[in-house]
Design a protein around this motif. Structure first.
Motif, short mmCIF file in Angstrom:
data_model
loop_
_atom_site.label_atom_id
_atom_site.label_comp_id
_atom_site.label_asym_id
_atom_site.label_seq_id
_atom_site.Cartn_x
_atom_site.Cartn_y
_atom_site.Cartn_z
N TYR A 32 0.80 -1.22 0.00
CA TYR A 32 0.00 0.00 0.00
C TYR A 32 0.83 1.27 0.00
O TYR A 32 1.93 1.32 0.58
CB TYR A 32 -0.91 0.02 1.22
CG TYR A 32 -1.86 -1.15 1.29
CD1 TYR A 32 -1.67 -2.15 2.23
CD2 TYR A 32 -2.92 -1.24 0.41
CE1 TYR A 32 -2.52 -3.23 2.28
CE2 TYR A 32 -3.78 -2.32 0.46
CZ TYR A 32 -3.58 -3.31 1.39
OH TYR A 32 -4.43 -4.37 1.44
N ASP A 33 0.25 2.31 -0.60
CA ASP A 33 0.76 3.66 -0.37
C ASP A 33 0.48 4.00 1.09
O ASP A 33 -0.52 3.57 1.67
CB ASP A 33 0.01 4.68 -1.23
CG ASP A 33 0.15 4.46 -2.72
OD1 ASP A 33 -0.40 5.28 -3.48
OD2 ASP A 33 0.81 3.48 -3.13
N SER A 50 2.11 11.61 0.77
CA SER A 50 1.96 10.17 0.59
C SER A 50 3.15 9.62 -0.17
O SER A 50 3.87 10.36 -0.86
CB SER A 50 0.66 9.83 -0.13
OG SER A 50 0.68 10.32 -1.46
N THR A 52 4.39 5.85 -2.29
CA THR A 52 4.16 4.48 -2.71
C THR A 52 5.27 3.58 -2.15
O THR A 52 6.32 4.07 -1.73
CB THR A 52 4.13 4.36 -4.23
OG1 THR A 52 5.46 4.59 -4.74
CG2 THR A 52 3.19 5.37 -4.86
N ARG A 58 4.09 12.21 -3.13
CA ARG A 58 3.18 13.30 -3.48
C ARG A 58 2.98 14.17 -2.25
O ARG A 58 2.98 13.67 -1.13
CB ARG A 58 1.81 12.77 -3.92
CG ARG A 58 1.79 12.08 -5.27
CD ARG A 58 0.36 11.78 -5.68
NE ARG A 58 0.27 11.17 -7.00
CZ ARG A 58 0.26 9.86 -7.20
NH1 ARG A 58 0.32 9.03 -6.18
NH2 ARG A 58 0.16 9.38 -8.42
N ARG A 97 -3.02 4.44 5.59
CA ARG A 97 -2.93 4.04 4.20
C ARG A 97 -3.39 5.22 3.33
O ARG A 97 -4.25 6.01 3.72
CB ARG A 97 -3.82 2.82 3.99
CG ARG A 97 -3.66 2.12 2.68
CD ARG A 97 -4.51 0.86 2.66
NE ARG A 97 -5.93 1.15 2.84
CZ ARG A 97 -6.86 0.24 3.04
NH1 ARG A 97 -6.52 -1.04 3.12
NH2 ARG A 97 -8.12 0.59 3.16
N GLY A 99 -3.46 6.57 -1.21
CA GLY A 99 -3.62 6.07 -2.57
C GLY A 99 -5.03 5.60 -2.86
O GLY A 99 -5.99 6.00 -2.20
N ALA A 100 -5.17 4.72 -3.83
CA ALA A 100 -6.47 4.29 -4.32
C ALA A 100 -7.31 3.60 -3.25
O ALA A 100 -8.54 3.69 -3.25
CB ALA A 100 -6.28 3.36 -5.51
#
Length: 117
Positions: A32-33, A50, A52, A58, A97, A99-100
């Motif tokens: 996970y990011d 964040s 990855t 980012r 966590r 990201g997506a």
């Protein structure tokens, strides 16, 4: 069961620095990011940085150039180096966590950061 334990907050003068750390357990960290979220008093929690598992970072515009996120996949930790702190950086910082997948339902106690002269 996910556990997130933040540490490293404190009181600092404008222009100062702090380093936050977070220990993560109960999830497959490398999948996970990971990110740092900030919740200012009376406001919603927002993602400020964040990263990855492969190392891509980012940042929110408000912290770009001042904050650096890092992670150690072997130790399952994520850190946030904060430099040139400003009063508007004041808040409680949480790791989770990113990201997506978005954050998990579990949040740690957070790390309180106060920037004031």
């Amino acid at each position: 069961q996910v556990q997130l334990v933040e540490s490293g907050g404190g009181l600092v003068q404008p222009g100062g620095s702090l380093r936050l750390s977070c220990e993560v357990s109960g999830m497959i960290f490398n999948n996970y990011d990971m990110g740092w979220y900030r919740q200012a008093p009376g406001k919603q929690r927002n993602l400020v940085a964040s990263m990855t598992s492969a190392g891509f970072r980012r940042y929110a515009d408000s912290v770009k150039g001042r904050f650096t996120i890092s992670r150690d996949n072997g130790k399952r930790t994520v850190s946030l180096q904060m430099n040139d702190l400003k009063p508007e950086d004041t808040g409680t910082y949480f790791c989770n966590r990113a990201g997506a997948w978005g954050p998990t339902d579990t949040w740690g106690q957070g790390a309180q950061v106060t920037v004031s002269s």
